[in-house]
Design a protein around this motif. Structure first.
Motif, PDB file in Angstrom:
ATOM      1  N   GLY A  95     -11.686 -31.454  -5.430  1.00 61.21           N
ATOM      2  CA  GLY A  95     -12.125 -30.878  -6.693  1.00 61.21           C
ATOM      3  C   GLY A  95     -11.765 -29.415  -6.845  1.00 61.21           C
ATOM      4  N   LEU A  96     -12.008 -28.634  -5.810  1.00 60.92           N
ATOM      5  CA  LEU A  96     -11.754 -27.196  -5.867  1.00 60.92           C
ATOM      6  C   LEU A  96     -10.266 -26.875  -5.785  1.00 60.92           C
ATOM      7  CD1 LEU A  96     -14.660 -26.035  -3.528  1.00 60.92           C
ATOM      8  CD2 LEU A  96     -14.538 -25.725  -6.007  1.00 60.92           C
ATOM      9  N   GLY A  97      -9.510 -27.746  -5.122  1.00 59.31           N
ATOM     10  CA  GLY A  97      -8.085 -27.474  -4.955  1.00 59.31           C
ATOM     11  C   GLY A  97      -7.221 -27.939  -6.101  1.00 59.31           C
ATOM     12  N   ALA A  98      -7.667 -28.971  -6.814  1.00 60.24           N
ATOM     13  CA  ALA A  98      -6.801 -29.585  -7.823  1.00 60.24           C
ATOM     14  C   ALA A  98      -6.834 -28.879  -9.166  1.00 60.24           C
ATOM     15  CB  ALA A  98      -7.185 -31.049  -8.003  1.00 60.24           C
ATOM     16  N   THR A  99      -7.917 -28.169  -9.469  1.00 55.31           N
ATOM     17  CA  THR A  99      -8.041 -27.565 -10.792  1.00 55.31           C
ATOM     18  C   THR A  99      -8.943 -26.344 -10.742  1.00 55.31           C
ATOM     19  OG1 THR A  99      -8.757 -27.985 -13.088  1.00 55.31           O
ATOM     20  CG2 THR A  99      -9.981 -29.083 -11.338  1.00 55.31           C
ATOM     21  N   ARG A 100      -8.798 -25.473 -11.713  1.00 54.93           N
ATOM     22  CA  ARG A 100      -9.691 -24.321 -11.832  1.00 54.93           C
ATOM     23  C   ARG A 100     -10.735 -24.541 -12.918  1.00 54.93           C
ATOM     24  NH1 ARG A 100      -8.379 -20.501  -8.619  1.00 54.93           N
ATOM     25  NH2 ARG A 100      -9.922 -19.121  -9.571  1.00 54.93           N
ATOM     26  N   ASP A 101     -10.672 -25.691 -13.582  1.00 57.51           N
ATOM     27  CA  ASP A 101     -11.655 -26.024 -14.609  1.00 57.51           C
ATOM     28  C   ASP A 101     -12.912 -26.600 -13.954  1.00 57.51           C
ATOM     29  OD1 ASP A 101     -12.269 -26.635 -17.586  1.00 57.51           O
ATOM     30  OD2 ASP A 101     -12.622 -28.543 -16.563  1.00 57.51           O
ATOM     31  N   ARG A 102     -14.048 -26.029 -14.258  1.00 52.99           N
ATOM     32  CA  ARG A 102     -15.296 -26.421 -13.602  1.00 52.99           C
ATOM     33  C   ARG A 102     -15.622 -27.892 -13.817  1.00 52.99           C
ATOM     34  NH1 ARG A 102     -20.529 -27.224 -15.159  1.00 52.99           N
ATOM     35  NH2 ARG A 102     -22.154 -26.759 -13.599  1.00 52.99           N
ATOM     36  N   GLU A 103     -15.630 -28.338 -15.061  1.00 46.82           N
ATOM     37  CA  GLU A 103     -16.013 -29.714 -15.346  1.00 46.82           C
ATOM     38  C   GLU A 103     -15.034 -30.708 -14.744  1.00 46.82           C
ATOM     39  OE1 GLU A 103     -18.851 -30.563 -16.552  1.00 46.82           O
ATOM     40  OE2 GLU A 103     -19.391 -28.455 -16.779  1.00 46.82           O
ATOM     41  N   ARG A 104     -13.749 -30.384 -14.794  1.00 46.18           N
ATOM     42  CA  ARG A 104     -12.752 -31.265 -14.197  1.00 46.18           C
ATOM     43  C   ARG A 104     -12.941 -31.344 -12.684  1.00 46.18           C
ATOM     44  NH1 ARG A 104     -10.025 -35.741 -14.019  1.00 46.18           N
ATOM     45  NH2 ARG A 104      -7.952 -35.563 -13.118  1.00 46.18           N
ATOM     46  N   ALA A 105     -13.251 -30.199 -12.071  1.00 49.07           N
ATOM     47  CA  ALA A 105     -13.472 -30.180 -10.622  1.00 49.07           C
ATOM     48  C   ALA A 105     -14.659 -31.060 -10.245  1.00 49.07           C
ATOM     49  CB  ALA A 105     -13.701 -28.753 -10.148  1.00 49.07           C
ATOM     50  N   LEU A 106     -15.744 -30.976 -11.001  1.00 51.09           N
ATOM     51  CA  LEU A 106     -16.922 -31.791 -10.713  1.00 51.09           C
ATOM     52  C   LEU A 106     -16.624 -33.279 -10.894  1.00 51.09           C
ATOM     53  CD1 LEU A 106     -19.680 -29.605 -12.395  1.00 51.09           C
ATOM     54  CD2 LEU A 106     -19.371 -29.996  -9.943  1.00 51.09           C
ATOM     55  N   THR A 107     -15.797 -33.598 -11.885  1.00 44.74           N
ATOM     56  CA  THR A 107     -15.412 -34.997 -12.103  1.00 44.74           C
ATOM     57  C   THR A 107     -14.584 -35.516 -10.933  1.00 44.74           C
ATOM     58  OG1 THR A 107     -15.427 -34.716 -14.511  1.00 44.74           O
ATOM     59  CG2 THR A 107     -14.167 -36.573 -13.624  1.00 44.74           C
ATOM     60  N   ILE A 108     -13.634 -34.722 -10.481  1.00 50.65           N
ATOM     61  CA  ILE A 108     -12.792 -35.123  -9.345  1.00 50.65           C
ATOM     62  C   ILE A 108     -13.634 -35.316  -8.094  1.00 50.65           C
ATOM     63  CG2 ILE A 108     -10.975 -34.312  -7.776  1.00 50.65           C
ATOM     64  CD1 ILE A 108      -9.692 -32.917 -10.194  1.00 50.65           C
ATOM     65  N   MET A 109     -14.603 -34.459  -7.894  1.00 53.66           N
ATOM     66  CA  MET A 109     -15.446 -34.553  -6.703  1.00 53.66           C
ATOM     67  C   MET A 109     -16.266 -35.840  -6.681  1.00 53.66           C
ATOM     68  SD  MET A 109     -16.493 -30.528  -6.556  1.00 53.66           S
ATOM     69  CE  MET A 109     -17.856 -30.674  -5.425  1.00 53.66           C
ATOM     70  N   ARG A 110     -16.497 -36.431  -7.837  1.00 54.07           N
ATOM     71  CA  ARG A 110     -17.253 -37.683  -7.891  1.00 54.07           C
ATOM     72  C   ARG A 110     -16.362 -38.907  -7.673  1.00 54.07           C
ATOM     73  NH1 ARG A 110     -22.039 -37.170 -12.431  1.00 54.07           N
ATOM     74  NH2 ARG A 110     -23.671 -36.879 -10.882  1.00 54.07           N
ATOM     75  N   VAL A 166     -29.768 -21.309  -1.598  1.00 53.76           N
ATOM     76  CA  VAL A 166     -29.413 -20.099  -2.350  1.00 53.76           C
ATOM     77  C   VAL A 166     -28.661 -20.401  -3.639  1.00 53.76           C
ATOM     78  CG1 VAL A 166     -29.377 -18.677  -0.263  1.00 53.76           C
ATOM     79  CG2 VAL A 166     -27.245 -19.706  -1.090  1.00 53.76           C
ATOM     80  N   LEU A 167     -28.062 -21.596  -3.768  1.00 57.82           N
ATOM     81  CA  LEU A 167     -27.321 -21.923  -4.980  1.00 57.82           C
ATOM     82  C   LEU A 167     -28.105 -22.909  -5.842  1.00 57.82           C
ATOM     83  CD1 LEU A 167     -23.620 -22.400  -3.781  1.00 57.82           C
ATOM     84  CD2 LEU A 167     -24.769 -20.338  -4.606  1.00 57.82           C
ATOM     85  N   PRO A 168     -28.071 -22.740  -7.148  1.00 56.46           N
ATOM     86  CA  PRO A 168     -28.705 -23.735  -8.021  1.00 56.46           C
ATOM     87  C   PRO A 168     -27.843 -24.996  -8.082  1.00 56.46           C
ATOM     88  CG  PRO A 168     -27.515 -22.127  -9.337  1.00 56.46           C
ATOM     89  CD  PRO A 168     -27.431 -21.648  -7.899  1.00 56.46           C
ATOM     90  N   PRO A 169     -28.386 -26.106  -8.530  1.00 56.08           N
ATOM     91  CA  PRO A 169     -27.569 -27.310  -8.665  1.00 56.08           C
ATOM     92  C   PRO A 169     -26.469 -27.116  -9.713  1.00 56.08           C
ATOM     93  CG  PRO A 169     -29.910 -27.848  -8.741  1.00 56.08           C
ATOM     94  CD  PRO A 169     -29.800 -26.357  -8.857  1.00 56.08           C
ATOM     95  N   ALA A 170     -25.288 -27.605  -9.401  1.00 51.92           N
ATOM     96  CA  ALA A 170     -24.182 -27.517 -10.364  1.00 51.92           C
ATOM     97  C   ALA A 170     -24.281 -28.610 -11.415  1.00 51.92           C
ATOM     98  CB  ALA A 170     -22.842 -27.622  -9.637  1.00 51.92           C
ATOM     99  N   ARG A 171     -25.039 -29.667 -11.094  1.00 54.22           N
ATOM    100  CA  ARG A 171     -25.246 -30.779 -12.020  1.00 54.22           C
ATOM    101  C   ARG A 171     -26.742 -30.974 -12.247  1.00 54.22           C
ATOM    102  NH1 ARG A 171     -21.850 -33.666  -8.117  1.00 54.22           N
ATOM    103  NH2 ARG A 171     -19.680 -33.770  -8.836  1.00 54.22           N
ATOM    104  N   THR A 172     -27.057 -31.737 -13.272  1.00 51.92           N
ATOM    105  CA  THR A 172     -28.455 -32.078 -13.531  1.00 51.92           C
ATOM    106  C   THR A 172     -28.847 -33.380 -12.835  1.00 51.92           C
ATOM    107  OG1 THR A 172     -27.820 -33.225 -15.575  1.00 51.92           O
ATOM    108  CG2 THR A 172     -28.480 -30.906 -15.756  1.00 51.92           C
ATOM    109  N   ASP A 173     -27.850 -34.057 -12.254  1.00 49.20           N
ATOM    110  CA  ASP A 173     -28.122 -35.276 -11.501  1.00 49.20           C
ATOM    111  C   ASP A 173     -27.364 -35.207 -10.187  1.00 49.20           C
ATOM    112  OD1 ASP A 173     -25.537 -35.491 -12.411  1.00 49.20           O
ATOM    113  OD2 ASP A 173     -25.751 -37.520 -13.213  1.00 49.20           O
ATOM    114  N   GLY A 174     -27.345 -36.291  -9.439  1.00 50.01           N
ATOM    115  CA  GLY A 174     -26.646 -36.302  -8.165  1.00 50.01           C
ATOM    116  C   GLY A 174     -27.618 -36.304  -6.996  1.00 50.01           C
ATOM    117  N   LEU A 175     -27.068 -36.553  -5.799  1.00 49.84           N
ATOM    118  CA  LEU A 175     -27.893 -36.708  -4.604  1.00 49.84           C
ATOM    119  C   LEU A 175     -28.663 -35.440  -4.263  1.00 49.84           C
ATOM    120  CD1 LEU A 175     -28.688 -38.546  -2.233  1.00 49.84           C
ATOM    121  CD2 LEU A 175     -26.714 -37.642  -0.976  1.00 49.84           C
ATOM    122  N   ALA A 176     -27.994 -34.278  -4.349  1.00 49.43           N
ATOM    123  CA  ALA A 176     -28.654 -33.024  -3.979  1.00 49.43           C
ATOM    124  C   ALA A 176     -29.852 -32.733  -4.873  1.00 49.43           C
ATOM    125  CB  ALA A 176     -27.652 -31.872  -4.053  1.00 49.43           C
ATOM    126  N   VAL A 177     -29.772 -33.141  -6.142  1.00 52.45           N
ATOM    127  CA  VAL A 177     -30.884 -32.948  -7.072  1.00 52.45           C
ATOM    128  C   VAL A 177     -31.981 -33.965  -6.794  1.00 52.45           C
ATOM    129  CG1 VAL A 177     -31.566 -33.005  -9.491  1.00 52.45           C
ATOM    130  CG2 VAL A 177     -29.393 -31.966  -8.847  1.00 52.45           C
TER     131      VAL A 177
END
Length: 260
Positions: A95-110, A166-177
Motif C-alpha cells: 500500500g505505501l509503496g504503490a501509491t502516494r494517495d491515502r485512500e488508494r493505499a488503504l484499499t491496496i492494503m486490504r 500513539v496513532l489514531p485509527p486510519a479507518r473507522t473499521d478493521g481489526l485494529a478498531v
C-alpha cells in the motif's frame, strides 16, 4: 494489577498473536477487546517465540551453521504465529509503496494478494533478521542467541503497542478498531516490561551496552516508522501495527549484530 490478571492477559495476548492453543477458560466472559491484554504483548511475544528459540539453541548446539539455524528458527516462528506480522508488513509495503494517495493505499492494503513491494519487503525482512541473528549467534553461542532472540521478540511486541497507542485509527473499521486500542497504562506497562526483559536477557548474554543499543534502535525505528505512517495514512491499521513489529525487530537485531 494482580499476577492472576497478568496471566490471563498474557494468555489472551498469546491467543491473538499466535496459533498456539490457549485454554478456553481464559476467554470466558471476554468481549474480545485487547485494551488491557495489550500490556502483556511483550510477555506473549516471549511465549510465542519460545519454541523457535529452543529450536535455534538446539540446532546451534548440534553444530548447524548459524545462518541455517536462524532460518529454521524463523520458519518455526512463521508456523506458531501464522506469519501474522509478516502479512502486515507485506500489505503495508504494497500500500505505501504503490501509491502516494491515502485512500488508494488503504484499499491496496486490504487486498489479500501480494504485490512486488510486499514480496520485496518479506525477502528483506527474513534475510536481514536471519543474517543478523546468525552473526550474533556465531559470536555468543546457542544460549546467548536464545536470550537475544526472546528479548527482541519482547521489544518488537512492545513497539506494536506503542505504534497502536500513539496513532489514531486510519479507518473507522478493521481489526485494529474492533479490538480496541491500548490505554495509557497498558502501553506504559508494555514498554517498561519489554525494556526490563531486554536489559536482563541481552545484558546477561552480551552486556548492558548491547541491551541499551537494541532498545534505542527499536525505539528510534518505531518512532520514525510511526511518524511516516501518520504522514502517509493519517493513522494506524492492523497492517501497520504488524509492520511495526517487523521493522523494530530488524532494527534491534542489526544493532546487536553491529555491537557484537
Amino acid at each position: 494489577m494482580t499476577h492472576a490478571n497478568l496471566v490471563v492477559d498474557t494468555a489472551r495476548a498469546t491467543g491473538f498473536l499466535s496459533r498456539l492453543p490457549v485454554p478456553d477458560h481464559f476467554f470466558e466472559g471476554h468481549d474480545g477487546s485487547l485494551t488491557k491484554a495489550s500490556r502483556a504483548f511483550p510477555l506473549a511475544g516471549v511465549v510465542v517465540t519460545a519454541p523457535a528459540g529452543l529450536a535455534l539453541a538446539l540446532t546451534l548446539g548440534l553444530g548447524l551453521e548459524p545462518l541455517v539455524a536462524a532460518m529454521l528458527a524463523y520458519a518455526v516462528v512463521a508456523m506458531t504465529t501464522g506469519a501474522l506480522h509478516e502479512d502486515g508488513l507485506s500489505d503495508a509495503a504494497d500500500g505505501l509503496g504503490a501509491t502516494r494517495d491515502r485512500e488508494r493505499a488503504l484499499t491496496i492494503m486490504r487486498d489479500s494478494r501480494i504485490g512486488s513491494f510486499g514480496a520485496a519487503a518479506l525477502i528483506l525482512s527474513y534475510g536481514l533478521r536471519a543474517s543478523a541473528l546468525a552473526a550474533i549467534a556465531a559470536v555468543i553461542g546457542p544460549l546467548g542467541a536464545l536470550s537475544i532472540f526472546l528479548a527482541v521478540a519482547a521489544l518488537s511486541r512492545a513497539a506494536m503497542v506503542w505504534h497502536w497507542r500513539v496513532l489514531p485509527p486510519a479507518r473507522t473499521d478493521g481489526l485494529a478498531v474492533a479490538m480496541g486500542g491500548p490505554d495509557g497504562a497498558s502501553a506504559l506497562f508494555s514498554t517498561v516490561s519489554a525494556a526490563a526483559i531486554a536489559v536482563v536477557l541481552i545484558g546477561v548474554a552480551a552486556g548492558p551496552l548491547h541491551a541499551l543499543g537494541a532498545i534505542a534502535a527499536a525505539a528510534a525505528v518505531t518512532a520514525g516508522f510511526s511518524r511516516y505512517v501518520r504522514k502517509r495514512l493519517g493513522g494506524q491499521t492492523g497492517d501497520t501495527i504488524g509492520a511495526t513489529q517487523q521493522v523494530s525487530e530488524i532494527a534491534a537485531l542489526l544493532a546487536l549484530a553491529l555491537l557484537t
